[in-house]
Design a protein around this motif. Sequence first.
Motif, PDB file in Angstrom:
ATOM      1  N   ILE A   1      49.752  18.692  80.623  1.00 43.47           N
ATOM      2  CA  ILE A   1      49.913  19.656  79.529  1.00 43.47           C
ATOM      3  C   ILE A   1      48.999  20.828  79.859  1.00 43.47           C
ATOM      4  O   ILE A   1      47.774  20.728  79.731  1.00 43.47           O
ATOM      5  CB  ILE A   1      49.559  19.038  78.163  1.00 43.47           C
ATOM      6  CG1 ILE A   1      50.513  17.878  77.855  1.00 43.47           C
ATOM      7  CG2 ILE A   1      49.621  20.106  77.064  1.00 43.47           C
ATOM      8  CD1 ILE A   1      50.261  17.159  76.559  1.00 43.47           C
TER       9      ILE A   1
ATOM     10  N   GLY B   1      42.289  22.778  83.235  1.00 41.87           N
ATOM     11  CA  GLY B   1      42.785  22.109  82.040  1.00 41.87           C
ATOM     12  C   GLY B   1      42.302  20.664  82.027  1.00 41.87           C
ATOM     13  O   GLY B   1      41.584  20.231  82.922  1.00 41.87           O
TER      14      GLY B   1
ATOM     15  N   LYS C   1      48.439  27.159  71.024  1.00 39.48           N
ATOM     16  CA  LYS C   1      49.883  26.906  71.200  1.00 39.48           C
ATOM     17  C   LYS C   1      50.637  28.162  71.655  1.00 39.48           C
ATOM     18  O   LYS C   1      51.586  28.072  72.415  1.00 39.48           O
ATOM     19  CB  LYS C   1      50.513  26.399  69.891  1.00 39.48           C
ATOM     20  CG  LYS C   1      49.854  25.171  69.286  1.00 39.48           C
ATOM     21  CD  LYS C   1      49.962  23.941  70.175  1.00 39.48           C
ATOM     22  CE  LYS C   1      49.242  22.744  69.598  1.00 39.48           C
ATOM     23  NZ  LYS C   1      47.946  22.454  70.162  1.00 39.48           N
TER      24      LYS C   1
ATOM     25  N   VAL D   1      41.175  24.058  77.107  1.00 42.95           N
ATOM     26  CA  VAL D   1      40.664  23.287  75.974  1.00 42.95           C
ATOM     27  C   VAL D   1      39.242  23.752  75.693  1.00 42.95           C
ATOM     28  O   VAL D   1      38.338  23.474  76.472  1.00 42.95           O
ATOM     29  CB  VAL D   1      40.672  21.773  76.294  1.00 42.95           C
ATOM     30  CG1 VAL D   1      40.162  20.971  75.104  1.00 42.95           C
ATOM     31  CG2 VAL D   1      42.070  21.312  76.705  1.00 42.95           C
TER      32      VAL D   1
ATOM     33  N   PRO E   1      48.571  29.228  75.814  1.00 43.20           N
ATOM     34  CA  PRO E   1      47.755  28.118  76.313  1.00 43.20           C
ATOM     35  C   PRO E   1      46.812  28.487  77.459  1.00 43.20           C
ATOM     36  O   PRO E   1      45.747  27.895  77.594  1.00 43.20           O
ATOM     37  CB  PRO E   1      48.778  27.072  76.750  1.00 43.20           C
ATOM     38  CG  PRO E   1      50.095  27.752  76.784  1.00 43.20           C
ATOM     39  CD  PRO E   1      49.999  28.958  75.915  1.00 43.20           C
TER      40      PRO E   1
ATOM     41  N   GLY F   1      46.917  24.262  79.779  1.00 44.87           N
ATOM     42  CA  GLY F   1      46.233  24.998  78.722  1.00 44.87           C
ATOM     43  C   GLY F   1      44.746  24.770  78.780  1.00 44.87           C
ATOM     44  O   GLY F   1      44.276  23.747  79.282  1.00 44.87           O
TER      45      GLY F   1
ATOM     46  N   TYR G   1      45.081  18.072  73.721  1.00 46.33           N
ATOM     47  CA  TYR G   1      46.009  19.192  73.565  1.00 46.33           C
ATOM     48  C   TYR G   1      46.014  19.757  72.142  1.00 46.33           C
ATOM     49  O   TYR G   1      46.536  20.840  71.915  1.00 46.33           O
ATOM     50  CB  TYR G   1      47.421  18.808  74.021  1.00 46.33           C
ATOM     51  CG  TYR G   1      47.993  17.575  73.364  1.00 46.33           C
ATOM     52  CD1 TYR G   1      48.450  17.605  72.049  1.00 46.33           C
ATOM     53  CD2 TYR G   1      48.074  16.374  74.066  1.00 46.33           C
ATOM     54  CE1 TYR G   1      48.973  16.476  71.439  1.00 46.33           C
ATOM     55  CE2 TYR G   1      48.600  15.237  73.467  1.00 46.33           C
ATOM     56  CZ  TYR G   1      49.046  15.294  72.150  1.00 46.33           C
ATOM     57  OH  TYR G   1      49.559  14.173  71.553  1.00 46.33           O
TER      58      TYR G   1
ATOM     59  N   ILE H   1      44.373  23.159  72.322  1.00 44.07           N
ATOM     60  CA  ILE H   1      44.970  24.230  73.133  1.00 44.07           C
ATOM     61  C   ILE H   1      45.685  25.237  72.229  1.00 44.07           C
ATOM     62  O   ILE H   1      46.386  24.857  71.295  1.00 44.07           O
ATOM     63  CB  ILE H   1      45.957  23.639  74.170  1.00 44.07           C
ATOM     64  CG1 ILE H   1      45.208  22.753  75.171  1.00 44.07           C
ATOM     65  CG2 ILE H   1      46.725  24.748  74.895  1.00 44.07           C
ATOM     66  CD1 ILE H   1      46.112  21.987  76.132  1.00 44.07           C
TER      67      ILE H   1
END
Length: 184
Positions: free
Chosen positions: A117, A107, A169, A121, A172, A119, A164, A167
């Motif tokens: 955060i 991430g 939702k 990308v 993620p 997730g 974010y 990402i």
Amino acid sequence: MLTMEDIIRDGHPTLRKVAAEVHMPPSEEDAQILRSLLEYVINSQNPEIAYQYGLRPGIGLAAPQINVSKRMLAVHLTDDKGVLYSYALFNPKIISHSVEMAYLTSGEGCLSVDEPIPGYVPRYARITLKGINLDGEEIKLRLKGLPAICFQHEIDHLNGVMFYDHIDKQEPLKEIQGAIPIER
């Protein structure tokens, strides 16, 4: 010297603005700001300096992150082959990119975002970008892997976009189909 106190945090309105182009040739003030961005990322990777000044390590920093809404960024990192990418650029612009996507398996993080955060990308796997360096020369870079991802992250800051935002939702950590996973 920039410290973490100079870096604005998530929620600050400047992080959501589209930054202004820097007029060329740059003012001495703009050149000094750009030098300080590069100095921060270099210092933040030096364990002794980072500890002494409480710097969070980073590989890139954009001017909006220090509340200067201008198109300037600095990147300092090595790729998977140990090649150093150390650039401070005015008005960087992606001029072409691959169809193929990539993402960091760990991430992404951000000096303006205090909490992790999780997730993936999605980013372009390869990009070509142009920008102006501190000597006033136009630089053209062809990038892939971590350097390509880092520059895309920093250019997003110039456009008021946070990592974010990309990402998924709902899921993620769902693998991005057809994208190259990059270990960091």
